[in-house]
Design a protein around this motif. Structure first.
Motif, PDB file in Angstrom:
ATOM      1  N   LEU A 142      27.370  77.368  44.379  1.00  0.00           N
ATOM      2  CA  LEU A 142      28.397  76.473  43.892  1.00  0.00           C
ATOM      3  C   LEU A 142      29.888  76.812  44.405  1.00  0.00           C
ATOM      4  N   LEU A 143      30.382  76.383  45.463  1.00  0.00           N
ATOM      5  CA  LEU A 143      31.904  77.027  45.787  1.00  0.00           C
ATOM      6  C   LEU A 143      32.874  76.139  45.643  1.00  0.00           C
ATOM      7  N   ASP A 144      33.732  76.050  44.602  1.00  0.00           N
ATOM      8  CA  ASP A 144      34.883  75.209  44.251  1.00  0.00           C
ATOM      9  C   ASP A 144      36.110  75.651  45.008  1.00  0.00           C
ATOM     10  N   GLU A 145      36.463  74.834  45.820  1.00  0.00           N
ATOM     11  CA  GLU A 145      37.793  74.730  46.732  1.00  0.00           C
ATOM     12  C   GLU A 145      37.893  76.319  47.256  1.00  0.00           C
ATOM     13  N   PRO A 146      37.067  76.741  48.142  1.00  0.00           N
ATOM     14  CA  PRO A 146      37.380  78.231  48.690  1.00  0.00           C
ATOM     15  C   PRO A 146      38.622  78.362  49.451  1.00  0.00           C
ATOM     16  N   SER A 147      38.996  77.259  49.922  1.00  0.00           N
ATOM     17  CA  SER A 147      39.899  77.474  50.949  1.00  0.00           C
ATOM     18  C   SER A 147      41.395  76.832  50.632  1.00  0.00           C
ATOM     19  N   GLU A 148      41.522  76.756  49.196  1.00  0.00           N
ATOM     20  CA  GLU A 148      42.759  76.284  48.617  1.00  0.00           C
ATOM     21  C   GLU A 148      43.743  77.392  48.508  1.00  0.00           C
ATOM     22  N   GLY A 149      45.070  77.019  49.109  1.00  0.00           N
ATOM     23  CA  GLY A 149      46.174  77.991  48.970  1.00  0.00           C
ATOM     24  C   GLY A 149      46.141  78.980  49.859  1.00  0.00           C
ATOM     25  N   LEU A 150      45.272  79.054  50.720  1.00  0.00           N
ATOM     26  CA  LEU A 150      45.034  80.224  51.735  1.00  0.00           C
ATOM     27  C   LEU A 150      45.789  79.967  53.142  1.00  0.00           C
ATOM     28  N   ALA A 151      45.851  81.158  53.760  1.00  0.00           N
ATOM     29  CA  ALA A 151      46.570  81.080  55.067  1.00  0.00           C
ATOM     30  C   ALA A 151      45.417  80.675  56.034  1.00  0.00           C
ATOM     31  N   PRO A 152      45.926  79.876  57.107  1.00  0.00           N
ATOM     32  CA  PRO A 152      44.769  79.396  58.057  1.00  0.00           C
ATOM     33  C   PRO A 152      43.784  80.642  58.510  1.00  0.00           C
ATOM     34  N   ILE A 153      44.350  81.713  58.853  1.00  0.00           N
ATOM     35  CA  ILE A 153      43.485  82.794  59.469  1.00  0.00           C
ATOM     36  C   ILE A 153      42.591  83.298  58.514  1.00  0.00           C
ATOM     37  N   VAL A 154      42.693  83.146  57.030  1.00  0.00           N
ATOM     38  CA  VAL A 154      41.628  83.483  56.128  1.00  0.00           C
ATOM     39  C   VAL A 154      40.749  82.383  55.913  1.00  0.00           C
ATOM     40  N   VAL A 155      41.348  81.279  56.115  1.00  0.00           N
ATOM     41  CA  VAL A 155      40.546  79.981  55.995  1.00  0.00           C
ATOM     42  C   VAL A 155      39.561  80.027  56.956  1.00  0.00           C
ATOM     43  N   ALA A 156      39.839  80.451  58.174  1.00  0.00           N
ATOM     44  CA  ALA A 156      38.950  80.420  59.300  1.00  0.00           C
ATOM     45  C   ALA A 156      37.908  81.727  59.110  1.00  0.00           C
ATOM     46  N   THR A 157      38.227  82.718  58.551  1.00  0.00           N
ATOM     47  CA  THR A 157      37.375  83.690  57.936  1.00  0.00           C
ATOM     48  C   THR A 157      36.246  83.280  57.305  1.00  0.00           C
ATOM     49  N   ILE A 158      36.834  82.600  56.158  1.00  0.00           N
ATOM     50  CA  ILE A 158      35.767  82.227  55.213  1.00  0.00           C
ATOM     51  C   ILE A 158      35.029  81.024  55.560  1.00  0.00           C
ATOM     52  N   GLY A 159      35.261  80.226  56.572  1.00  0.00           N
ATOM     53  CA  GLY A 159      34.782  79.539  57.242  1.00  0.00           C
ATOM     54  C   GLY A 159      33.422  79.904  58.116  1.00  0.00           C
ATOM     55  N   LYS A 160      33.522  80.953  58.852  1.00  0.00           N
ATOM     56  CA  LYS A 160      32.729  81.583  59.580  1.00  0.00           C
ATOM     57  C   LYS A 160      31.710  82.286  58.609  1.00  0.00           C
ATOM     58  N   VAL A 161      32.061  82.742  57.648  1.00  0.00           N
ATOM     59  CA  VAL A 161      31.021  83.550  56.679  1.00  0.00           C
ATOM     60  C   VAL A 161      30.454  82.241  56.091  1.00  0.00           C
ATOM     61  N   LEU A 162      30.595  81.114  55.660  1.00  0.00           N
ATOM     62  CA  LEU A 162      29.844  80.088  55.256  1.00  0.00           C
ATOM     63  C   LEU A 162      28.884  79.467  56.201  1.00  0.00           C
ATOM     64  N   ARG A 163      29.382  79.599  57.472  1.00  0.00           N
ATOM     65  CA  ARG A 163      28.577  78.758  58.753  1.00  0.00           C
ATOM     66  C   ARG A 163      27.495  79.986  58.939  1.00  0.00           C
ATOM     67  N   GLU A 164      27.603  81.295  58.927  1.00  0.00           N
ATOM     68  CA  GLU A 164      26.918  82.178  58.993  1.00  0.00           C
ATOM     69  C   GLU A 164      25.734  82.410  57.753  1.00  0.00           C
ATOM     70  N   LEU A 165      26.174  82.000  56.637  1.00  0.00           N
ATOM     71  CA  LEU A 165      25.437  81.788  55.471  1.00  0.00           C
ATOM     72  C   LEU A 165      24.240  80.701  55.654  1.00  0.00           C
ATOM     73  N   GLY A 166      25.273  79.648  56.092  1.00  0.00           N
ATOM     74  CA  GLY A 166      24.356  78.225  56.339  1.00  0.00           C
ATOM     75  C   GLY A 166      22.952  78.368  57.243  1.00  0.00           C
ATOM     76  N   ALA A 167      23.532  79.232  58.332  1.00  0.00           N
ATOM     77  CA  ALA A 167      22.612  79.354  59.469  1.00  0.00           C
ATOM     78  C   ALA A 167      21.522  80.262  59.122  1.00  0.00           C
ATOM     79  N   SER A 168      21.733  81.215  58.101  1.00  0.00           N
ATOM     80  CA  SER A 168      20.788  82.113  57.455  1.00  0.00           C
ATOM     81  C   SER A 168      19.614  81.554  56.468  1.00  0.00           C
ATOM     82  N   GLY A 169      20.043  80.367  56.271  1.00  0.00           N
ATOM     83  CA  GLY A 169      19.140  79.596  55.198  1.00  0.00           C
ATOM     84  C   GLY A 169      19.767  79.300  53.810  1.00  0.00           C
ATOM     85  N   ALA A 170      21.083  79.954  53.587  1.00  0.00           N
ATOM     86  CA  ALA A 170      21.604  79.440  52.253  1.00  0.00           C
ATOM     87  C   ALA A 170      21.685  78.041  51.892  1.00  0.00           C
ATOM     88  N   THR A 171      21.533  77.799  50.646  1.00  0.00           N
ATOM     89  CA  THR A 171      21.535  76.505  49.880  1.00  0.00           C
ATOM     90  C   THR A 171      23.167  76.217  49.399  1.00  0.00           C
TER      91      THR A 171
END
Length: 236
Positions: free
Chosen positions: A159-188
């Motif tokens: 359960l991730l609550d507002e993980p991108s809030e208040g962060l610089a765009p480059i950091v948001v992109a990094t977090i997005g990449k991690v979450l996409r990889e987690l989803g692709a690996s079968g995370a819920t």
């Protein structure tokens, strides 16, 4: 697919003020669901109610087919529900590595897929910071740390609550990449956000909440082209 986490008619209050009104949502196993809405729509309260931090006044919550409506937060965590709040809550005087080791445990099914070596591979930025005190990290670095720390518990659901809030765009992109990889690996994952564009690249489905009520459900591909819903409930 199986609904791993489900809320039915969920209502929650802060004191005498009702915040959630008969919220229904279902998160299927190995899927990422976005809970979208403007600031104050009820996203964080929904996450807290699912995690057990805010009690459900009415309705029921099921996790893995088990009724957890009255279960305390630590029981939900033991069952495999990992909650990452919006204010991050690192242990500031401890190092990055210590923050991770504090949370290390086997999952409810006995699996230990997430170990320090895998965390270092998945979060290379944290590898360079492993000996730094968590309180000295930037906001984006702390956000990566709390996501990684949640994974060290080998949960069944994040359960991730507002993980991108208040962060610089480059950091948001990094977090997005991690979450996409987690989803692709079968995370819920259940992802609460007001940044719709961030979620559209990560989640398969979305639930839109407004004034504590679910007002729309749609796959993210369809939501991307739904100008009416975006304008009424998601425009800033």
């Amino acid at each position: 697919m199986t609904d791993l986490l489900r809320a039915e008619g969920l209502s929650a209050f802060y004191g005498a003020s009702q915040i959630l009104f008969d919220v229904d949502l279902a998160l299927q196993e190995k899927r990422t669901l976005a809970l979208l809405g403007r600031n104050g729509a009820g996203k964080s309260t929904t996450m807290k109610a699912l995690a057990g931090v805010v009690p459900a006044r009415h309705g029921r919550i099921f996790f893995g087919g088990r009724d957890i409506t009255r279960a305390p937060p630590h029981t939900r965590a033991q069952l495999g529900l990992a909650y990452v709040p919006e204010d991050r809550q690192v242990f500031p005087e401890h190092t990055v590595e210590d923050n991770l080791l504090i949370a290390a445990k086997s999952g409810p099914d006995g699996r230990r897929d997430w170990t320090l070596p895998r965390i270092w591979d998945t979060f290379p930025l944290l590898t360079k910071l492993r000996s730094r005190q968590a309180g000295r990290l930037s906001g984006g670095e702390q956000q990566l740390l709390v996501i990684a720390r949640a994974l060290m518990g080998n949960p069944l659901v994040l359960l991730l609550d507002e993980p991108s809030e208040g962060l610089a765009p480059i950091v948001v992109a990094t977090i997005g990449k991690v979450l996409r990889e987690l989803g692709a690996s079968g995370a819920t994952i259940l992802l609460a956000e007001q940044n719709m564009h961030f979620c559209l690249r990560i989640a398969e489905e979305a639930v839109v909440i407004d004034k504590g009520k679910v007002v729309h459900r749609q796959d993210t591909a369809g939501l991307a082209g739904n100008d009416d819903i975006r304008r009424r409930y998601l425009a800033m």
